[in-house]
Write an enzyme that holds these catalytic residues in place. Structure first.
Site, PDB file in Angstrom:
ATOM      1  N   ASP A 103       2.905  -4.783   8.183  1.00 18.42           N
ATOM      2  CA  ASP A 103       1.712  -3.954   8.041  1.00 18.42           C
ATOM      3  C   ASP A 103       0.507  -4.891   8.149  1.00 18.42           C
ATOM      4  O   ASP A 103       0.196  -5.634   7.216  1.00 18.42           O
ATOM      5  CB  ASP A 103       1.756  -3.246   6.677  1.00 18.42           C
TER       6      ASP A 103
ATOM      7  N   CYS B 268      -4.846   2.571  -3.649  1.00 13.65           N
ATOM      8  CA  CYS B 268      -3.615   3.089  -3.027  1.00 13.65           C
ATOM      9  C   CYS B 268      -2.457   2.105  -3.190  1.00 13.65           C
ATOM     10  O   CYS B 268      -1.655   1.901  -2.259  1.00 13.65           O
ATOM     11  CB  CYS B 268      -3.816   3.408  -1.540  1.00 13.65           C
TER      12      CYS B 268
ATOM     13  N   HIS C  76       0.867  -1.182   0.000  1.00 17.37           N
ATOM     14  CA  HIS C  76       0.000   0.000   0.000  1.00 17.37           C
ATOM     15  C   HIS C  76       0.908   1.238   0.000  1.00 17.37           C
ATOM     16  O   HIS C  76       2.036   1.182   0.502  1.00 17.37           O
ATOM     17  CB  HIS C  76      -0.839  -0.049   1.280  1.00 17.37           C
TER      18      HIS C  76
ATOM     19  N   LYS D  61     -10.635  -0.539  10.650  1.00 17.87           N
ATOM     20  CA  LYS D  61     -10.809  -1.708   9.791  1.00 17.87           C
ATOM     21  C   LYS D  61     -11.186  -2.942  10.608  1.00 17.87           C
ATOM     22  O   LYS D  61     -11.361  -4.029  10.069  1.00 17.87           O
ATOM     23  CB  LYS D  61      -9.515  -1.987   9.024  1.00 17.87           C
TER      24      LYS D  61
ATOM     25  N   GLN E 164      -4.625  -5.356   6.955  1.00 13.14           N
ATOM     26  CA  GLN E 164      -5.613  -6.280   6.375  1.00 13.14           C
ATOM     27  C   GLN E 164      -5.517  -7.683   6.965  1.00 13.14           C
ATOM     28  O   GLN E 164      -6.191  -8.590   6.483  1.00 13.14           O
ATOM     29  CB  GLN E 164      -5.438  -6.350   4.841  1.00 13.14           C
TER      30      GLN E 164
END
Ligand code: C6P
Length: 410
Positions: A198, A369, A121, A224, A201
């Site tokens: 990261d 993104c 991202h 999220k 997700q």
């Protein structure tokens, strides 16, 4: 898992758009919030509101207890060793900027390298590029094959004395592929190179365990994972957080200030200058408790079922390309996160998204993104459906029927 009962916790899911029931499939962008999260935040404003860490008075003590209690909830949720390893941020983006800025300041010289990957991202590319421009550090990018699988051999070859850090997404927000972060961490650690994961997700969809994963840093966003916007988490191993300089200066991050010199608090406060969003930390803790009460294993199973079902249904449509799936994949066992990017013939994703929207179906379209990944895939953008614990097979059927209807229009 009783999806019907769960949906009742999310009032927005019973609204209509254009007179049609809302089918919300843009959960990778942000999730909807259960009532318990909203109630907890409202209750704090109504009954407990006071600045934290600063007051001797009763309200401030209560607010501080809630805020620090939230830190413990986060610690438990990701199985960190200590709450000193949990820094509250505004979200994944701020967490990555913090690491890029503080790490490159403390640990990188001109010519040193950071390794990222093709599927990142922008939040895990641009902060490093800003440091590259300031400090002359160099970005190296792990390539991927056409299915979205990262090339671990190329990664291994990339590592050298110059490599100071690896920063990698756990799950691609475009492809839904689960990157082999365990292997990446193991290989990097053989060279004493720290790894940032990261988890924007991943944390909402399956169990993440800091002690088992053994990454050095991990970041994710509250919004999220059914929590409020404007709050996120940076996990860092204590030794690393101790070693890094502060990110911003201000109240509560100091030990002592004079005009000549300031000394700083220990982590996590060292990285939390100013009044924190203590209402949002309460909301985040409630969201994590909510997720834990449903159970991440049950959530993962439900979302995996939905994802496999959706992919198999979409692939039956003529001219359909689903990204991030090996051609010979066994869809009954495919390990794929709750994100599906697709392209139907030469229908522009914007047209697909706009027409589905008129049917009440919210998906995301565009580059998500992740423009370098779009370049690698050879597309300008994709259509993306992404799931949460409250989505149903009926909603998938509506999506597939919608896509088929769009197909007839071109
Ligand atoms: N991806 C999406 O629709 P923030 O905006 O700070 O909460 O999260 C940034 C971010 C970082 N890494 C990954 C892997 C992400 O998916 C995101 C956010 C959203 O895909 C918004 S662009």
């Amino acid at each position: 898992m009783n999806t019907e009962l769960i949906r009742a916790d999310f009032p927005i899911l019973s609204r209509t758009v254009y007179g049609k029931p809302l089918i919300y499939l843009d959960n990778a962008a942000t999730t909807q919030k259960p009532l318990c999260v909203l109630d907890a935040m409202r209750n704090e404003y109504l009954n407990v509101n006071a600045n934290v860490h600063r007051g001797v008075h009763w309200l401030s003590q209560q607010a501080t207890e809630l805020h620090e209690g939230a830190r413990e909830t986060v610690r438990r949720f990701i199985n960190a060793r200590s709450t000193t390893e949990i820094v509250f941020t505004r979200g994944t983006t701020e967490g990555l900027n913090l690491i890029a800025s503080c790490f490159s300041e403390a640990c990188m010289q001109k010519g040193d390298e950071v390794v990222i990957s093709t599927v990142e991202h922008h939040s895990n590319i641009v902060p490093w590029q800003l440091q590259a421009a300031r400090k002359g550090i160099v970005l190296r990018v792990i390539p991927m094959d056409d299915d979205g699988t990262l090339d671990l051999e190329a990664f291994r070859r990339m590592l050298s004395q110059k490599t100071k850090i690896v920063s990698i997404s756990h799950v691609s927000n475009v492809l839904g592929t689960v990157n082999p972060v365990e292997d990446i961490i193991r290989i990097a650690h053989q060279y004493d190179i720290p790894v940032v994961v990261d988890g924007a997700q991943s944390a909402p969809h399956f169990k993440v365990d800091m002690q088992a994963l053994d990454c050095d840093f991990f970041v994710f966003s509250g919004h999220k994972i059914y929590g409020p916007t404007g709050i996120g988490v940076l996990y860092g191993k204590e030794a690393w957080l101790d070693r890094l300089p502060p990110y911003q200066g201000g109240g509560e991050m100091i030990e002592h200030v004079s005009f000549e010199k300031s000394t700083f608090e220990r982590p996590p406060l060292k990285f939390e200058a100013g009044t924190p969003d203590y209402i949002a930390t309460t909301g985040l803790a409630k969201a994590l408790d909510y997720v834990s009460s449903v159970g991440l294993d049950a959530i993962q199973k439900h979302e995996e079922d939905l994802t496999r079902y959706t992919i198999s249904q979409l692939l039956q449509i003529d001219g359909m390309r689903v990204f991030g799936i090996p051609a010979d994949a066994d869809l009954t066992t495919l390990r794929h996160d709750a994100v599906i990017s697709f392209q139907l013939r030469d229908i522009h994703p914007m047209d697909m998204g706009t027409l589905l929207d008129r049917l009440g179906i919210a998906i995301r379209t565009g580059h998500h993104c992740a423009q370098p990944l779009m370049d690698r895939l050879g597309v300008l953008g994709t259509s993306r459906a992404s799931f949460a614990l409250y989505n149903t097979h009926e909603e998938v059927d509506a999506l597939v029927a919608g896509v088929k209807r769009v197909a007839t229009m071109f």
